[in-house]
Design an enzyme around this catalytic site. Sequence first.
Site, PDB file in Angstrom:
ATOM      1  N   ASP A 184       0.871  -1.184   0.000  1.00 32.02           N
ATOM      2  CA  ASP A 184       0.000   0.000   0.000  1.00 32.02           C
ATOM      3  C   ASP A 184       0.898   1.222   0.000  1.00 32.02           C
ATOM      4  OD1 ASP A 184      -2.249   1.876   0.539  1.00 32.02           O
ATOM      5  OD2 ASP A 184      -3.336   0.028   0.946  1.00 32.02           O
TER       6      ASP A 184
ATOM      7  N   GLU B  82     -10.254   2.820  -4.688  1.00 30.93           N
ATOM      8  CA  GLU B  82      -9.973   4.224  -4.360  1.00 30.93           C
ATOM      9  C   GLU B  82      -8.857   4.831  -5.217  1.00 30.93           C
ATOM     10  OE1 GLU B  82     -11.115   4.409   0.315  1.00 30.93           O
ATOM     11  OE2 GLU B  82      -9.213   3.406  -0.101  1.00 30.93           O
TER      12      GLU B  82
ATOM     13  N   HIS C 146      -3.241   3.362  -4.361  1.00 30.95           N
ATOM     14  CA  HIS C 146      -2.595   2.864  -3.125  1.00 30.95           C
ATOM     15  C   HIS C 146      -1.164   2.397  -3.402  1.00 30.95           C
ATOM     16  CE1 HIS C 146      -6.012   2.853  -0.262  1.00 30.95           C
ATOM     17  NE2 HIS C 146      -6.732   2.785  -1.351  1.00 30.95           N
TER      18      HIS C 146
HETATM   19  C1  ACM Z   1     -10.899  -0.468   1.054  1.00 26.23           C
HETATM   20  O1  ACM Z   1     -11.334  -0.426   2.225  1.00 26.23           O
HETATM   21  N1  ACM Z   1     -10.342   0.593   0.524  1.00 26.23           N
HETATM   22  C2  ACM Z   1     -10.989  -1.671   0.257  1.00 26.23           C
END
Ligand code: ACM
Length: 526
Positions: free
Chosen positions: A186, A334, A280
Amino acid sequence: MLLLMPLSLMAEVNIIPQPTRVTEKAGSFVIRRNATIAYNHKSLQPAAAYLQEKLQPATGYSLPVSKGKKADIILSLNPKCQAGAEGYTLTASENGVLIEAAGYRGIVHGIATLRQLLPCQIEETTLQPYVTWRVPAVEIEDAPNFEWRGMMLDPVRHFFTIEETKRFLDVMALYKFSKFHWHLVDSQGWRLEIRQYPLLTSEGAFRFPEDEHWDRRCNEIAVKDNNPCMKVPMTGEFTRVKDGRLQYGGFYTQDEVRELVQYALVRGIDIIPEFDVPGHSYAATKCYPWLSCSGDGRDPICVGKDTSLEFCRNVYKEIFQLFPNEYVEIGGDEVNRSAWRKCPDCQKRIQDQGLKNEAELQSWFTCTMEKYFNENGKKLIGWDEILEGGVSKSATVNWWRGDHTDVVQRSTSGGNEVILCPFTFCYFDYAQNDSTLQKLYTGDIVPTGLSAEQLRLIKGMQGNIWCERIPTEAQMQYMVFPRALALAEKAWTPNSQQDWNKFYPRLLKHVDRLKTMGIVQRPLEE
Ligand code: ACM
Ligand code: ZN
Protein backbone atom coordinates in the site's frame (compact mmCIF):
# COMPACT_ATOMS: atom_id res chain seq x y z
CA MET A 1 -28.51 -41.97 29.94
CA LEU A 2 -26.72 -38.67 29.96
CA LEU A 3 -28.57 -37.57 33.08
CA LEU A 4 -27.27 -40.52 35.07
CA MET A 5 -23.65 -39.63 34.47
CA PRO A 6 -21.74 -38.10 37.35
CA LEU A 7 -21.28 -34.41 36.58
CA SER A 8 -17.53 -34.71 37.01
CA LEU A 9 -17.40 -37.04 34.01
CA MET A 10 -19.37 -34.80 31.72
CA ALA A 11 -17.30 -32.57 29.54
CA GLU A 12 -19.10 -29.85 27.65
CA VAL A 13 -19.46 -29.60 23.91
CA ASN A 14 -19.14 -25.96 22.84
CA ILE A 15 -18.04 -25.78 19.25
CA ILE A 16 -17.69 -22.58 17.21
CA PRO A 17 -18.71 -22.53 14.43
CA GLN A 18 -21.71 -24.69 15.31
CA PRO A 19 -21.40 -28.04 13.47
CA THR A 20 -24.18 -29.43 11.28
CA ARG A 21 -25.04 -32.26 13.70
CA VAL A 22 -23.81 -33.01 17.22
CA THR A 23 -24.94 -36.13 19.09
CA GLU A 24 -23.64 -36.25 22.65
CA LYS A 25 -23.08 -39.73 24.05
CA ALA A 26 -22.34 -41.16 27.47
CA GLY A 27 -18.73 -41.49 28.52
CA SER A 28 -15.50 -39.98 27.35
CA PHE A 29 -12.02 -40.68 26.11
CA VAL A 30 -8.99 -39.49 28.04
CA ILE A 31 -5.75 -38.77 26.20
CA ARG A 32 -2.96 -40.28 28.33
CA ARG A 33 0.79 -40.53 28.05
CA ASN A 34 0.62 -43.84 26.15
CA ALA A 35 -1.89 -42.62 23.53
CA THR A 36 -1.08 -42.94 19.82
CA ILE A 37 -1.97 -41.13 16.59
CA ALA A 38 -2.36 -42.82 13.19
CA TYR A 39 -3.20 -41.66 9.66
CA ASN A 40 -4.25 -43.93 6.82
CA HIS A 41 -2.88 -42.00 3.82
CA LYS A 42 0.50 -40.37 3.32
CA SER A 43 -1.09 -37.03 2.38
CA LEU A 44 -2.31 -36.79 6.00
CA GLN A 45 1.17 -36.96 7.52
CA PRO A 46 1.38 -33.13 7.93
CA ALA A 47 -2.03 -33.10 9.63
CA ALA A 48 -0.96 -35.83 12.05
CA ALA A 49 2.30 -34.00 12.80
CA TYR A 50 0.32 -30.78 13.37
CA LEU A 51 -2.03 -32.55 15.79
CA GLN A 52 0.90 -34.07 17.66
CA GLU A 53 2.60 -30.68 17.85
CA LYS A 54 -0.59 -29.01 19.13
CA LEU A 55 -1.07 -31.56 21.90
CA GLN A 56 2.55 -31.65 23.03
CA PRO A 57 3.25 -28.48 25.09
CA ALA A 58 0.27 -28.61 27.46
CA THR A 59 0.07 -32.40 27.91
CA GLY A 60 3.82 -32.95 27.90
CA TYR A 61 3.17 -36.07 25.79
CA SER A 62 4.99 -36.58 22.54
CA LEU A 63 2.42 -38.97 21.09
CA PRO A 64 3.82 -41.43 18.57
CA VAL A 65 2.52 -40.89 15.04
CA SER A 66 2.42 -43.71 12.50
CA LYS A 67 0.82 -44.64 9.22
CA GLY A 68 -1.88 -47.23 9.81
CA LYS A 69 -5.43 -47.79 10.99
CA LYS A 70 -5.00 -48.64 14.64
CA ALA A 71 -4.42 -45.95 17.25
CA ASP A 72 -6.25 -43.97 19.90
CA ILE A 73 -6.65 -41.00 17.55
CA ILE A 74 -7.15 -41.92 13.91
CA LEU A 75 -7.14 -39.56 10.94
CA SER A 76 -8.78 -41.35 8.07
CA LEU A 77 -9.14 -40.24 4.49
CA ASN A 78 -12.26 -41.91 3.14
CA PRO A 79 -13.37 -41.02 -0.40
CA LYS A 80 -16.85 -42.31 0.49
CA CYS A 81 -17.37 -39.54 3.04
CA GLN A 82 -20.34 -37.55 1.84
CA ALA A 83 -19.55 -34.23 3.41
CA GLY A 84 -17.68 -32.57 0.50
CA ALA A 85 -14.15 -31.20 0.21
CA GLU A 86 -14.11 -29.64 3.68
CA GLY A 87 -16.61 -31.76 5.59
CA TYR A 88 -15.68 -34.36 8.20
CA THR A 89 -17.11 -36.66 10.81
CA LEU A 90 -15.68 -36.96 14.30
CA THR A 91 -16.53 -39.87 16.53
CA ALA A 92 -15.25 -39.87 20.10
CA SER A 93 -15.96 -42.84 22.36
CA GLU A 94 -14.28 -44.59 25.26
CA ASN A 95 -12.08 -46.31 22.68
CA GLY A 96 -10.65 -43.18 21.15
CA VAL A 97 -11.25 -40.56 18.47
CA LEU A 98 -11.83 -41.12 14.76
CA ILE A 99 -11.78 -38.21 12.31
CA GLU A 100 -12.90 -39.12 8.79
CA ALA A 101 -13.10 -36.94 5.70
CA ALA A 102 -12.90 -37.11 1.93
CA GLY A 103 -10.10 -34.53 1.81
CA TYR A 104 -7.21 -33.03 3.77
CA ARG A 105 -9.20 -29.91 4.67
CA GLY A 106 -11.93 -31.95 6.30
CA ILE A 107 -9.37 -33.75 8.47
CA VAL A 108 -7.89 -30.45 9.60
CA HIS A 109 -11.34 -29.10 10.48
CA GLY A 110 -11.88 -32.28 12.50
CA ILE A 111 -8.64 -31.51 14.36
CA ALA A 112 -9.96 -27.98 15.10
CA THR A 113 -13.09 -29.56 16.56
CA LEU A 114 -11.00 -31.98 18.64
CA ARG A 115 -9.01 -29.01 20.01
CA GLN A 116 -12.30 -27.41 21.03
CA LEU A 117 -13.58 -30.61 22.67
CA LEU A 118 -10.53 -30.75 24.93
CA PRO A 119 -10.21 -28.55 28.04
CA CYS A 120 -9.11 -25.06 26.99
CA GLN A 121 -5.75 -25.52 28.73
CA ILE A 122 -4.75 -27.63 25.72
CA GLU A 123 -3.88 -24.30 24.09
CA GLU A 124 -1.29 -23.48 26.75
CA THR A 125 2.32 -23.41 25.63
CA THR A 126 3.59 -24.78 28.95
CA LEU A 127 3.01 -28.07 30.74
CA GLN A 128 -0.38 -28.34 32.53
CA PRO A 129 0.23 -31.29 34.86
CA TYR A 130 -3.13 -31.28 36.70
CA VAL A 131 -5.52 -31.32 33.74
CA THR A 132 -7.32 -34.48 32.63
CA TRP A 133 -7.35 -34.43 28.83
CA ARG A 134 -10.93 -35.61 28.51
CA VAL A 135 -12.77 -35.67 25.19
CA PRO A 136 -16.53 -36.13 25.67
CA ALA A 137 -18.09 -39.01 23.76
CA VAL A 138 -19.80 -37.47 20.78
CA GLU A 139 -20.68 -37.98 17.13
CA ILE A 140 -20.26 -34.93 14.92
CA GLU A 141 -21.11 -34.51 11.25
CA ASP A 142 -20.05 -31.24 9.81
CA ALA A 143 -19.46 -29.28 6.60
CA PRO A 144 -19.28 -25.57 5.77
CA ASN A 145 -21.97 -23.49 4.12
CA PHE A 146 -19.47 -21.17 2.34
CA GLU A 147 -16.05 -22.17 1.00
CA TRP A 148 -14.63 -18.63 1.42
CA ARG A 149 -14.30 -17.89 5.12
CA GLY A 150 -11.70 -15.20 5.09
CA MET A 151 -9.75 -12.71 7.12
CA MET A 152 -7.75 -9.87 5.59
CA LEU A 153 -4.79 -8.39 7.44
CA ASP A 154 -2.97 -5.18 6.52
CA PRO A 155 0.70 -5.38 7.58
CA VAL A 156 1.45 -2.17 5.66
CA ARG A 157 0.00 0.60 7.80
CA HIS A 158 1.58 -1.27 10.69
CA PHE A 159 3.84 -4.26 10.41
CA PHE A 160 3.25 -7.74 11.83
CA THR A 161 6.16 -10.18 12.06
CA ILE A 162 6.03 -13.70 10.65
CA GLU A 163 5.65 -15.05 14.21
CA GLU A 164 2.69 -12.73 14.87
CA THR A 165 1.15 -13.72 11.55
CA LYS A 166 1.57 -17.41 12.40
CA ARG A 167 -0.23 -16.87 15.72
CA PHE A 168 -3.07 -15.24 13.80
CA LEU A 169 -3.25 -18.15 11.34
CA ASP A 170 -3.34 -20.56 14.23
CA VAL A 171 -6.45 -18.93 15.70
CA MET A 172 -7.99 -18.77 12.23
CA ALA A 173 -7.47 -22.54 11.91
CA LEU A 174 -9.13 -23.17 15.28
CA TYR A 175 -12.28 -21.45 13.99
CA LYS A 176 -12.09 -23.05 10.53
CA PHE A 177 -11.33 -19.95 8.47
CA SER A 178 -10.09 -20.98 5.03
CA LYS A 179 -8.60 -17.87 3.36
CA PHE A 180 -6.01 -15.38 4.56
CA HIS A 181 -6.06 -12.29 2.33
CA TRP A 182 -2.68 -10.62 2.84
CA HIS A 183 -2.64 -6.92 1.89
CA LEU A 184 1.10 -6.76 1.27
CA VAL A 185 1.41 -3.47 -0.52
CA ASP A 186 0.00 0.00 0.00
CA SER A 187 1.14 3.62 -0.06
CA GLN A 188 2.67 3.53 3.43
CA GLY A 189 4.95 0.57 2.79
CA TRP A 190 6.04 -2.35 0.64
CA ARG A 191 6.22 -5.59 2.60
CA LEU A 192 7.23 -8.31 0.11
CA GLU A 193 10.72 -8.97 -1.22
CA ILE A 194 10.65 -8.64 -5.02
CA ARG A 195 14.00 -9.75 -6.44
CA GLN A 196 13.75 -7.71 -9.64
CA TYR A 197 13.02 -4.42 -7.85
CA PRO A 198 15.13 -4.34 -4.65
CA LEU A 199 14.35 -0.70 -3.83
CA LEU A 200 10.76 -1.69 -3.05
CA THR A 201 11.92 -3.18 0.22
CA SER A 202 15.31 -1.52 0.81
CA GLU A 203 13.58 1.88 0.63
CA GLY A 204 9.85 1.19 0.48
CA ALA A 205 9.59 -1.02 3.57
CA PHE A 206 10.71 1.59 6.10
CA ARG A 207 9.65 5.11 7.06
CA PHE A 208 10.32 7.78 9.64
CA PRO A 209 7.30 7.56 11.95
CA GLU A 210 7.43 11.32 12.54
CA ASP A 211 6.54 11.77 8.83
CA GLU A 212 3.53 9.44 8.83
CA HIS A 213 0.15 10.76 9.93
CA TRP A 214 -1.12 7.47 11.40
CA ASP A 215 2.08 6.79 13.32
CA ARG A 216 1.83 10.22 14.94
CA ARG A 217 -1.87 9.67 15.64
CA CYS A 218 -1.34 6.24 17.25
CA ASN A 219 1.44 7.61 19.46
CA GLU A 220 -0.81 10.51 20.54
CA ILE A 221 -3.59 8.08 21.48
CA ALA A 222 -1.08 5.90 23.37
CA VAL A 223 -0.19 8.89 25.54
CA LYS A 224 -3.73 10.28 25.87
CA ASP A 225 -5.25 6.92 26.86
CA ASN A 226 -2.13 5.66 28.63
CA ASN A 227 -2.37 2.61 26.36
CA PRO A 228 0.96 1.00 25.37
CA CYS A 229 -0.83 -1.16 22.76
CA MET A 230 -1.34 2.02 20.71
CA LYS A 231 2.34 2.94 20.66
CA VAL A 232 4.17 2.28 17.40
CA PRO A 233 6.87 -0.26 18.38
CA MET A 234 10.32 1.20 17.75
CA THR A 235 12.37 -1.83 18.77
CA GLY A 236 13.91 -5.00 17.34
CA GLU A 237 12.35 -6.38 14.19
CA PHE A 238 10.27 -3.26 13.57
CA THR A 239 13.16 -0.84 13.10
CA ARG A 240 16.40 -0.02 11.38
CA VAL A 241 18.77 2.96 11.53
CA LYS A 242 18.94 5.29 8.53
CA ASP A 243 21.13 8.40 8.50
CA GLY A 244 21.53 8.09 12.25
CA ARG A 245 17.76 8.03 12.86
CA LEU A 246 15.42 5.19 13.71
CA GLN A 247 13.01 4.09 10.98
CA TYR A 248 9.90 1.94 11.43
CA GLY A 249 8.83 -0.90 9.12
CA GLY A 250 9.73 -4.37 7.94
CA PHE A 251 9.21 -6.80 5.10
CA TYR A 252 8.91 -10.52 4.40
CA THR A 253 11.67 -12.33 2.51
CA GLN A 254 10.61 -14.79 -0.16
CA ASP A 255 11.91 -17.65 2.00
CA GLU A 256 9.76 -16.47 4.92
CA VAL A 257 6.74 -16.26 2.64
CA ARG A 258 7.24 -19.79 1.35
CA GLU A 259 7.44 -21.02 4.93
CA LEU A 260 4.29 -19.15 5.93
CA VAL A 261 2.39 -20.48 2.92
CA GLN A 262 3.22 -24.04 4.04
CA TYR A 263 2.32 -23.25 7.65
CA ALA A 264 -1.08 -22.03 6.49
CA LEU A 265 -1.67 -24.96 4.12
CA VAL A 266 -1.02 -27.49 6.89
CA ARG A 267 -3.80 -25.73 8.83
CA GLY A 268 -6.21 -25.74 5.88
CA ILE A 269 -5.73 -22.07 4.97
CA ASP A 270 -4.89 -20.55 1.58
CA ILE A 271 -2.95 -17.31 1.51
CA ILE A 272 -4.25 -14.85 -1.08
CA PRO A 273 -1.68 -12.08 -1.71
CA GLU A 274 -2.62 -8.55 -2.73
CA PHE A 275 -0.50 -6.12 -4.72
CA ASP A 276 -2.88 -3.17 -4.80
CA VAL A 277 -2.74 -1.31 -8.13
CA PRO A 278 -3.10 1.15 -9.78
CA GLY A 279 -3.94 3.26 -6.67
CA HIS A 280 -2.59 2.86 -3.13
CA SER A 281 0.81 2.55 -4.79
CA TYR A 282 2.96 5.37 -3.42
CA ALA A 283 5.40 2.86 -1.85
CA ALA A 284 6.21 1.77 -5.42
CA THR A 285 6.01 5.15 -7.20
CA LYS A 286 8.26 6.84 -4.64
CA CYS A 287 10.95 4.17 -5.15
CA TYR A 288 10.58 4.09 -8.95
CA PRO A 289 9.21 7.53 -9.95
CA TRP A 290 9.04 6.53 -13.64
CA LEU A 291 5.95 4.50 -12.65
CA SER A 292 3.98 7.71 -12.12
CA CYS A 293 2.31 9.85 -14.80
CA SER A 294 4.59 12.89 -14.58
CA GLY A 295 7.65 11.12 -13.18
CA ASP A 296 7.25 12.96 -9.86
CA GLY A 297 6.79 9.72 -7.89
CA ARG A 298 3.16 10.31 -6.96
CA ASP A 299 0.48 7.64 -6.80
CA PRO A 300 -1.30 6.27 -8.88
CA ILE A 301 0.72 4.18 -11.30
CA CYS A 302 0.53 5.51 -14.88
CA VAL A 303 -1.31 2.91 -16.90
CA GLY A 304 -0.58 4.76 -20.15
CA LYS A 305 3.08 3.75 -20.08
CA ASP A 306 4.07 0.25 -21.20
CA THR A 307 6.97 0.35 -18.74
CA SER A 308 4.49 0.57 -15.83
CA LEU A 309 2.52 -2.39 -17.15
CA GLU A 310 5.76 -4.32 -17.47
CA PHE A 311 6.58 -3.50 -13.84
CA CYS A 312 3.19 -4.79 -12.68
CA ARG A 313 3.59 -8.00 -14.70
CA ASN A 314 7.09 -8.59 -13.32
CA VAL A 315 5.96 -8.07 -9.73
CA TYR A 316 2.95 -10.35 -10.21
CA LYS A 317 5.19 -12.98 -11.82
CA GLU A 318 7.21 -13.24 -8.60
CA ILE A 319 4.00 -13.25 -6.56
CA PHE A 320 2.55 -16.07 -8.70
CA GLN A 321 5.65 -18.14 -8.03
CA LEU A 322 5.43 -17.67 -4.26
CA PHE A 323 1.74 -18.28 -3.66
CA PRO A 324 0.30 -21.57 -4.95
CA ASN A 325 -3.37 -20.63 -4.59
CA GLU A 326 -5.19 -19.88 -7.84
CA TYR A 327 -6.42 -16.48 -6.59
CA VAL A 328 -4.40 -13.25 -6.50
CA GLU A 329 -5.76 -9.84 -5.51
CA ILE A 330 -5.25 -6.80 -7.76
CA GLY A 331 -6.80 -4.28 -5.37
CA GLY A 332 -8.14 -1.54 -7.65
CA ASP A 333 -9.84 0.46 -4.87
CA GLU A 334 -9.97 4.22 -4.36
CA VAL A 335 -7.90 5.20 -7.40
CA ASN A 336 -7.40 8.95 -7.72
CA ARG A 337 -7.71 9.10 -11.50
CA SER A 338 -7.18 12.88 -11.81
CA ALA A 339 -3.47 12.45 -12.72
CA TRP A 340 -4.55 10.25 -15.65
CA ARG A 341 -6.72 13.10 -16.93
CA LYS A 342 -3.66 15.31 -17.36
CA CYS A 343 -1.26 12.62 -18.57
CA PRO A 344 -0.54 12.45 -22.32
CA ASP A 345 0.32 8.73 -22.08
CA CYS A 346 -2.91 7.87 -20.28
CA GLN A 347 -4.95 10.00 -22.69
CA LYS A 348 -3.25 8.33 -25.66
CA ARG A 349 -4.13 4.94 -24.20
CA ILE A 350 -7.77 6.03 -23.89
CA GLN A 351 -7.78 7.10 -27.54
CA ASP A 352 -5.91 4.08 -28.89
CA GLN A 353 -8.18 1.67 -27.05
CA GLY A 354 -11.38 3.55 -27.93
CA LEU A 355 -12.23 4.11 -24.26
CA LYS A 356 -14.70 6.72 -22.99
CA ASN A 357 -13.02 7.93 -19.84
CA GLU A 358 -10.59 7.23 -16.99
CA ALA A 359 -12.96 4.73 -15.34
CA GLU A 360 -12.83 2.69 -18.55
CA LEU A 361 -9.05 3.12 -18.55
CA GLN A 362 -8.89 1.45 -15.15
CA SER A 363 -11.16 -1.27 -16.43
CA TRP A 364 -8.86 -1.75 -19.47
CA PHE A 365 -5.90 -2.04 -17.08
CA THR A 366 -7.71 -4.59 -14.90
CA CYS A 367 -8.69 -6.69 -17.93
CA THR A 368 -5.13 -6.49 -19.34
CA MET A 369 -3.74 -7.69 -16.03
CA GLU A 370 -6.40 -10.37 -15.76
CA LYS A 371 -5.27 -11.83 -19.10
CA TYR A 372 -1.77 -12.03 -17.66
CA PHE A 373 -3.11 -13.65 -14.48
CA ASN A 374 -5.02 -16.23 -16.54
CA GLU A 375 -2.03 -16.99 -18.81
CA ASN A 376 -0.18 -17.84 -15.61
CA GLY A 377 -2.97 -20.06 -14.28
CA LYS A 378 -4.27 -17.46 -11.81
CA LYS A 379 -7.67 -15.88 -11.20
CA LEU A 380 -8.18 -12.22 -10.35
CA ILE A 381 -9.99 -10.73 -7.36
CA GLY A 382 -10.46 -6.98 -6.89
CA TRP A 383 -12.23 -4.54 -4.57
CA ASP A 384 -15.67 -3.59 -5.89
CA GLU A 385 -14.44 -0.49 -7.77
CA ILE A 386 -13.23 -2.89 -10.50
CA LEU A 387 -16.88 -3.01 -11.57
CA GLU A 388 -16.76 0.66 -12.60
CA GLY A 389 -16.03 0.92 -16.32
CA GLY A 390 -16.93 -2.75 -16.77
CA VAL A 391 -15.25 -5.99 -15.74
CA SER A 392 -14.84 -9.44 -17.28
CA LYS A 393 -17.18 -12.18 -16.02
CA SER A 394 -14.33 -14.23 -14.67
CA ALA A 395 -13.15 -11.63 -12.13
CA THR A 396 -14.20 -12.05 -8.49
CA VAL A 397 -15.40 -8.99 -6.61
CA ASN A 398 -14.70 -8.10 -2.98
CA TRP A 399 -17.79 -6.14 -1.91
CA TRP A 400 -16.50 -3.67 0.67
CA ARG A 401 -18.53 -0.48 0.13
CA GLY A 402 -21.43 -1.35 2.39
CA ASP A 403 -23.19 1.87 1.36
CA HIS A 404 -23.19 0.75 -2.31
CA THR A 405 -25.91 -1.80 -1.72
CA ASP A 406 -26.33 -2.51 -5.44
CA VAL A 407 -22.84 -4.00 -5.85
CA VAL A 408 -23.81 -7.58 -5.08
CA GLN A 409 -26.94 -7.36 -7.23
CA ARG A 410 -24.94 -5.90 -10.14
CA SER A 411 -21.97 -8.22 -9.97
CA THR A 412 -23.93 -11.42 -9.57
CA SER A 413 -26.40 -10.48 -12.30
CA GLY A 414 -23.36 -9.99 -14.55
CA GLY A 415 -22.09 -13.46 -13.64
CA ASN A 416 -19.28 -12.34 -11.30
CA GLU A 417 -18.54 -14.20 -8.09
CA VAL A 418 -18.55 -12.09 -4.94
CA ILE A 419 -16.89 -12.20 -1.53
CA LEU A 420 -18.91 -10.28 1.07
CA CYS A 421 -16.93 -7.94 3.30
CA PRO A 422 -19.08 -4.79 3.57
CA PHE A 423 -17.61 -2.25 5.97
CA THR A 424 -20.99 -2.07 7.70
CA PHE A 425 -20.33 -5.49 9.26
CA CYS A 426 -16.91 -6.77 8.32
CA TYR A 427 -14.39 -4.00 9.02
CA PHE A 428 -12.84 -5.17 12.25
CA ASP A 429 -10.73 -2.04 12.62
CA TYR A 430 -13.96 -0.07 13.11
CA ALA A 431 -14.77 0.86 16.70
CA GLN A 432 -16.85 -1.59 18.73
CA ASN A 433 -19.54 -1.01 21.30
CA ASP A 434 -21.74 -3.38 23.29
CA SER A 435 -24.06 -4.01 20.34
CA THR A 436 -21.44 -4.58 17.61
CA LEU A 437 -21.18 -8.32 18.15
CA GLN A 438 -24.92 -9.00 18.11
CA LYS A 439 -25.38 -6.72 15.11
CA LEU A 440 -22.75 -8.72 13.24
CA TYR A 441 -24.17 -12.11 14.26
CA THR A 442 -27.80 -11.29 13.52
CA GLY A 443 -27.23 -8.99 10.53
CA ASP A 444 -27.95 -9.82 6.88
CA ILE A 445 -24.47 -9.82 5.38
CA VAL A 446 -25.96 -11.64 2.40
CA PRO A 447 -28.19 -9.00 0.79
CA THR A 448 -31.84 -9.89 0.33
CA GLY A 449 -33.60 -10.09 -3.04
CA LEU A 450 -31.06 -12.29 -4.85
CA SER A 451 -32.15 -15.21 -7.06
CA ALA A 452 -30.94 -18.75 -6.36
CA GLU A 453 -28.54 -18.38 -9.28
CA GLN A 454 -27.14 -15.13 -7.88
CA LEU A 455 -26.78 -16.69 -4.42
CA ARG A 456 -24.66 -19.44 -5.96
CA LEU A 457 -22.16 -16.75 -7.02
CA ILE A 458 -21.53 -15.70 -3.42
CA LYS A 459 -18.27 -17.38 -2.50
CA GLY A 460 -18.43 -16.41 1.15
CA MET A 461 -17.49 -13.78 3.71
CA GLN A 462 -14.40 -12.05 4.98
CA GLY A 463 -13.39 -9.84 7.89
CA ASN A 464 -11.00 -7.01 7.01
CA ILE A 465 -8.46 -5.61 9.46
CA TRP A 466 -7.02 -2.33 8.21
CA CYS A 467 -4.20 -1.24 10.46
CA GLU A 468 -3.90 2.55 10.28
CA ARG A 469 -5.01 2.70 13.93
CA ILE A 470 -3.64 -0.71 14.90
CA PRO A 471 0.09 -0.49 15.62
CA THR A 472 0.58 -3.70 17.63
CA GLU A 473 -0.48 -7.34 17.72
CA ALA A 474 -2.27 -6.79 21.05
CA GLN A 475 -4.36 -3.94 19.62
CA MET A 476 -5.12 -6.00 16.54
CA GLN A 477 -6.37 -8.89 18.69
CA TYR A 478 -8.45 -6.53 20.81
CA MET A 479 -10.22 -5.22 17.70
CA VAL A 480 -10.74 -8.65 16.13
CA PHE A 481 -11.65 -10.92 19.04
CA PRO A 482 -14.08 -12.21 19.89
CA ARG A 483 -16.10 -10.75 17.01
CA ALA A 484 -14.23 -12.85 14.42
CA LEU A 485 -15.88 -15.91 15.98
CA ALA A 486 -19.30 -14.52 15.07
CA LEU A 487 -18.17 -14.17 11.48
CA ALA A 488 -16.68 -17.69 11.54
CA GLU A 489 -20.11 -19.06 12.46
CA LYS A 490 -21.96 -16.91 9.91
CA ALA A 491 -19.71 -18.20 7.14
CA TRP A 492 -19.67 -21.88 8.19
CA THR A 493 -23.08 -22.62 9.69
CA PRO A 494 -26.22 -22.34 7.51
CA ASN A 495 -28.44 -19.37 8.28
CA SER A 496 -31.23 -21.63 9.51
CA GLN A 497 -28.96 -22.97 12.28
CA GLN A 498 -27.67 -19.60 13.45
CA ASP A 499 -29.20 -18.64 16.77
CA TRP A 500 -27.84 -15.71 18.79
CA ASN A 501 -29.24 -17.06 22.05
CA LYS A 502 -27.35 -20.31 21.60
CA PHE A 503 -24.22 -18.70 20.15
CA TYR A 504 -23.63 -16.24 22.97
CA PRO A 505 -23.33 -18.79 25.83
CA ARG A 506 -21.00 -20.83 23.64
CA LEU A 507 -18.97 -17.71 22.92
CA LEU A 508 -18.58 -17.03 26.65
CA LYS A 509 -16.84 -20.41 26.96
CA HIS A 510 -14.47 -19.47 24.17
CA VAL A 511 -13.33 -16.37 25.99
CA ASP A 512 -11.27 -18.65 28.26
CA ARG A 513 -9.93 -20.60 25.32
CA LEU A 514 -8.78 -17.42 23.58
CA LYS A 515 -7.30 -16.18 26.85
CA THR A 516 -5.37 -19.42 27.20
CA MET A 517 -3.96 -18.79 23.73
CA GLY A 518 -2.78 -15.40 24.93
CA ILE A 519 -5.28 -13.52 22.75
CA VAL A 520 -6.33 -10.05 23.90
CA GLN A 521 -10.10 -9.54 23.63
CA ARG A 522 -12.74 -6.88 23.98
CA PRO A 523 -14.57 -7.94 27.19
CA LEU A 524 -18.04 -9.42 26.79
CA GLU A 525 -21.00 -8.72 29.03
CA GLU A 526 -21.56 -11.77 31.25
C1 ACM B 1 -10.90 -0.47 1.05
O1 ACM B 1 -11.33 -0.43 2.23
N1 ACM B 1 -10.34 0.59 0.52
C2 ACM B 1 -10.99 -1.67 0.26
ZN1 ZN C 1 -0.32 8.38 -17.00
